[in-house]
Design an enzyme around this catalytic site. Structure first.
Site, PDB file in Angstrom:
ATOM      1  N   TYR A  56       1.672  38.058  67.415  1.00 46.09           N
ATOM      2  CA  TYR A  56       1.835  37.290  66.169  1.00 46.09           C
ATOM      3  C   TYR A  56       1.207  38.060  64.995  1.00 46.09           C
ATOM      4  CZ  TYR A  56       3.345  33.256  68.982  1.00 46.09           C
ATOM      5  OH  TYR A  56       4.012  32.413  69.836  1.00 46.09           O
ATOM      6  N   PRO A 213       9.198  22.947  67.416  1.00 44.50           N
ATOM      7  CA  PRO A 213       9.575  21.552  67.693  1.00 44.50           C
ATOM      8  C   PRO A 213      10.385  20.891  66.588  1.00 44.50           C
ATOM      9  CG  PRO A 213       7.247  21.701  67.118  1.00 44.50           C
ATOM     10  CD  PRO A 213       7.733  23.103  67.276  1.00 44.50           C
ATOM     11  N   ALA A 215      12.488  22.514  64.503  1.00 50.60           N
ATOM     12  CA  ALA A 215      13.714  23.223  64.147  1.00 50.60           C
ATOM     13  C   ALA A 215      14.834  22.192  64.162  1.00 50.60           C
ATOM     14  CB  ALA A 215      13.996  24.326  65.154  1.00 50.60           C
ATOM     15  N   GLY A 223      19.427  30.925  67.370  1.00 49.93           N
ATOM     16  CA  GLY A 223      20.677  30.941  68.117  1.00 49.93           C
ATOM     17  C   GLY A 223      21.516  29.700  67.887  1.00 49.93           C
ATOM     18  N   PHE A 226      25.472  25.100  65.696  1.00 48.22           N
ATOM     19  CA  PHE A 226      25.980  23.808  65.230  1.00 48.22           C
ATOM     20  C   PHE A 226      26.720  23.989  63.902  1.00 48.22           C
ATOM     21  CE2 PHE A 226      23.267  22.589  68.510  1.00 48.22           C
ATOM     22  CZ  PHE A 226      23.359  21.236  68.772  1.00 48.22           C
TER      23      PHE A 226
HETATM   24  N1  LIG Z   1       6.357  30.980  73.390  1.00 48.83           N
HETATM   25  C1  LIG Z   1       7.244  31.381  72.500  1.00 48.83           C
HETATM   26  O1  LIG Z   1       8.183  32.135  72.808  1.00 48.83           O
HETATM   27  C2  LIG Z   1       7.110  30.899  71.080  1.00 48.83           C
HETATM   28  C3  LIG Z   1       8.104  31.191  70.141  1.00 48.83           C
HETATM   29  C4  LIG Z   1       7.938  30.714  68.839  1.00 48.83           C
HETATM   30  C5  LIG Z   1       6.793  29.975  68.497  1.00 48.83           C
HETATM   31  N2  LIG Z   1       5.836  29.737  69.443  1.00 48.83           N
HETATM   32  C6  LIG Z   1       4.629  28.932  69.111  1.00 48.83           C
HETATM   33  O2  LIG Z   1       5.062  27.695  68.590  1.00 48.83           O
HETATM   34  C7  LIG Z   1       4.373  27.457  67.370  1.00 48.83           C
HETATM   35  C8  LIG Z   1       5.163  26.526  66.509  1.00 48.83           C
HETATM   36  O3  LIG Z   1       6.413  27.107  66.147  1.00 48.83           O
HETATM   37  P1  LIG Z   1       6.923  26.980  64.669  1.00 48.83           P
HETATM   38  O4  LIG Z   1       5.937  27.638  63.748  1.00 48.83           O
HETATM   39  O5  LIG Z   1       8.320  27.414  64.602  1.00 48.83           O
HETATM   40  O6  LIG Z   1       6.748  25.382  64.472  1.00 48.83           O
HETATM   41  P2  LIG Z   1       7.412  24.271  63.611  1.00 48.83           P
HETATM   42  O7  LIG Z   1       6.339  23.253  63.417  1.00 48.83           O
HETATM   43  O8  LIG Z   1       8.705  23.840  64.252  1.00 48.83           O
HETATM   44  O9  LIG Z   1       7.790  24.964  62.212  1.00 48.83           O
HETATM   45  C9  LIG Z   1       6.843  25.287  61.239  1.00 48.83           C
HETATM   46  C10 LIG Z   1       7.580  25.843  60.034  1.00 48.83           C
HETATM   47  O10 LIG Z   1       8.329  24.775  59.431  1.00 48.83           O
HETATM   48  C11 LIG Z   1       7.950  24.676  58.065  1.00 48.83           C
HETATM   49  N3  LIG Z   1       7.954  23.262  57.673  1.00 48.83           N
HETATM   50  C12 LIG Z   1       7.297  22.239  58.262  1.00 48.83           C
HETATM   51  N4  LIG Z   1       7.594  21.086  57.631  1.00 48.83           N
HETATM   52  C13 LIG Z   1       8.434  21.386  56.646  1.00 48.83           C
HETATM   53  C14 LIG Z   1       9.107  20.621  55.666  1.00 48.83           C
HETATM   54  N5  LIG Z   1       8.963  19.306  55.603  1.00 48.83           N
HETATM   55  N6  LIG Z   1       9.919  21.256  54.822  1.00 48.83           N
HETATM   56  C15 LIG Z   1      10.086  22.581  54.879  1.00 48.83           C
HETATM   57  N7  LIG Z   1       9.477  23.378  55.799  1.00 48.83           N
HETATM   58  C16 LIG Z   1       8.661  22.779  56.671  1.00 48.83           C
HETATM   59  C17 LIG Z   1       6.549  25.231  57.991  1.00 48.83           C
HETATM   60  O11 LIG Z   1       6.311  25.636  56.651  1.00 48.83           O
HETATM   61  P3  LIG Z   1       4.831  25.494  55.979  1.00 48.83           P
HETATM   62  O12 LIG Z   1       3.947  26.420  56.744  1.00 48.83           O
HETATM   63  O13 LIG Z   1       5.089  25.955  54.578  1.00 48.83           O
HETATM   64  O14 LIG Z   1       4.428  24.053  56.072  1.00 48.83           O
HETATM   65  C18 LIG Z   1       6.633  26.374  58.975  1.00 48.83           C
HETATM   66  O15 LIG Z   1       7.243  27.491  58.366  1.00 48.83           O
HETATM   67  C19 LIG Z   1       4.089  28.848  66.813  1.00 48.83           C
HETATM   68  O16 LIG Z   1       3.045  28.855  65.882  1.00 48.83           O
HETATM   69  C20 LIG Z   1       3.720  29.568  68.075  1.00 48.83           C
HETATM   70  O17 LIG Z   1       2.367  29.288  68.390  1.00 48.83           O
HETATM   71  C21 LIG Z   1       5.984  30.175  70.723  1.00 48.83           C
END
Ligand SMILES: NC(=O)c1ccc[n+]([C@@H]2O[C@H](COP(=O)([O-])OP(=O)(O)OC[C@H]3O[C@@H](n4cnc5c(N)ncnc54)[C@H](OP(=O)(O)O)[C@@H]3O)[C@@H](O)[C@H]2O)c1
Length: 305
Positions: A56, A213, A215, A223, A226
């Site tokens: 990361y 979560p 997305a 990927g 939709f």
């Molecule tokens: N194991 C794996 O292969 C894998 C892959 C990917 C991720 N992960 C883990 O999963 C964690 C979470 O994934 P994620 O960061 O994609 O989580 P997420 O909670 O689905 O998405 C967060 C993103 O959404 C934005 N966001 C949240 N609320 C919003 C809103 N109301 N309007 C506009 N944008 C909004 C955030 O922006 P702001 O920051 O500006 O609020 C941030 O960029 C990662 O940090 C990582 O630890 C693991």
């Protein structure tokens, strides 16, 4: 914050886990300051479990977190720190190297060592294999786990993006009980509901952690295929439910995951303190089975058969 016992971990984990993948932003001083504020906001809001990976921000996310630990060393014992390794990017370490996965003992040992240094800690509470290495030898991984544990570098182990058969294969080789399988779960990507991942988690006492979560609600899942009409239909149902429950549409996405009996732990990735706090609303929504299926129906574009 509600808590959950994950495997045999020494302390309960907050049900919402804070994901550190985005805390480096564009690596500017301002972004790093924002990332540290986000970490502190998460702790303030009751998150005690932080998810990292060696890759990361090219290591900078762990470094930022390590600086917070250095500034407030008393935090360490209160937190569960998870990190992952096994993905190697193209051109690393040498120009021309291909992108690949690597679960070889030497590589994983050195990556854990690097994570510990960057995070400013002696031990990882949980170490996950990031993505299944097509060439992995379960016996070699089992030896690696045993050595990491013997040396006090890792307390517990798990996997990420593993299929149920890969989990079984690794579990059959190691005496370490696999504590988690971290997979993508959101309204776009419901593979875990259908491919046996969540069934296996329930059956074997493995905690599923859900990445990306929200997305679909605020950005497109990886990927995603939709159509615009599909998206509009899904978002309309999110909005309807948000109005009904009196919360933000993206909070519904967390509630949808939390209802499943496998005790999915969503990983919250926002770097905005208000959103980190607001996500907790999902834990007390009293979300109904009917609304769970309404969202599934909106996603599928048809009722269940
Ligand atoms: N194991 C794996 O292969 C894998 C892959 C990917 C991720 N992960 C883990 O999963 C964690 C979470 O994934 P994620 O960061 O994609 O989580 P997420 O909670 O689905 O998405 C967060 C993103 O959404 C934005 N966001 C949240 N609320 C919003 C809103 N109301 N309007 C506009 N944008 C909004 C955030 O922006 P702001 O920051 O500006 O609020 C941030 O960029 C990662 O940090 C990582 O630890 C693991």
């Amino acid at each position: 914050m509600k808590t959950i016992q994950i495997g045999n971990l020494e302390q309960p984990s907050s049900r919402l886990i804070y994901g550190c993948m985005r805390i480096n932003g564009d690596n500017s001083a301002a972004a790093i300051g924002k990332g540290k504020t986000a970490i502190r906001a998460a702790i303030e809001a009751g998150y005690n479990h932080f998810d990292h990976a060696d890759i990361y921000g090219g290591g900078s996310c762990e470094t930022i977190f390590g600086e917070v630990i250095k500034e407030s060393p008393q935090l360490r014992e209160k937190l569960i720190i998870t990190s992952k390794a096994g993905i190697r990017f193209a051109n690393s370490p040498n120009a021309g190297d291909v992108g690949r996965y690597d679960f070889s003992k030497g590589y994983l040992m050195s990556q854990v060592e690097g994570s510990l240094k960057r995070l400013n800690v002696e031990t990882l509470d949980l170490f996950l294999l990031h993505r299944p290495d097509y060439l992995f030898d379960p016996q070699e991984v089992a030896e690696t786990f045993e050595q990491l544990k013997r040396q006090g570098k890792v307390k517990h182990f798990g996997v990420s993006n593993f299929s149920p058969s890969q989990v079984n294969l690794l579990q059959s080789a190691t005496s370490e009980k696999l504590a988690v399988n971290q997979v993508e779960i959101n309204i776009h990507n419901i593979n875990a509901f259908n491919n046996g991942t969540l069934d296996q988690c329930l059956q074997q006492g493995i905690t599923p952690m859900a990445w990306c979560p929200i997305a679909t609600v605020v950005y497109q899942a990886w990927g995603n295929t939709f159509s615009a009409a599909d998206e509009a239909r899904i978002l309309q149902e999110f909005s309807r439910q948000a109005e009904h429950y009196g919360c933000q549409p993206w909070v519904i996405a967390f509630a949808w995951l939390l209802l499943h009996p496998a005790t999915i732990c969503p990983i919250v990735g926002s770097t905005t303190p208000e959103r980190i706090q607001q996500a907790k609303a999902a834990l007390s929504l009293n979300y109904s089975r009917e609304d769970w299926y309404r969202l599934l129906e909106a996603r599928n574009g048809m009722p269940v058969p």
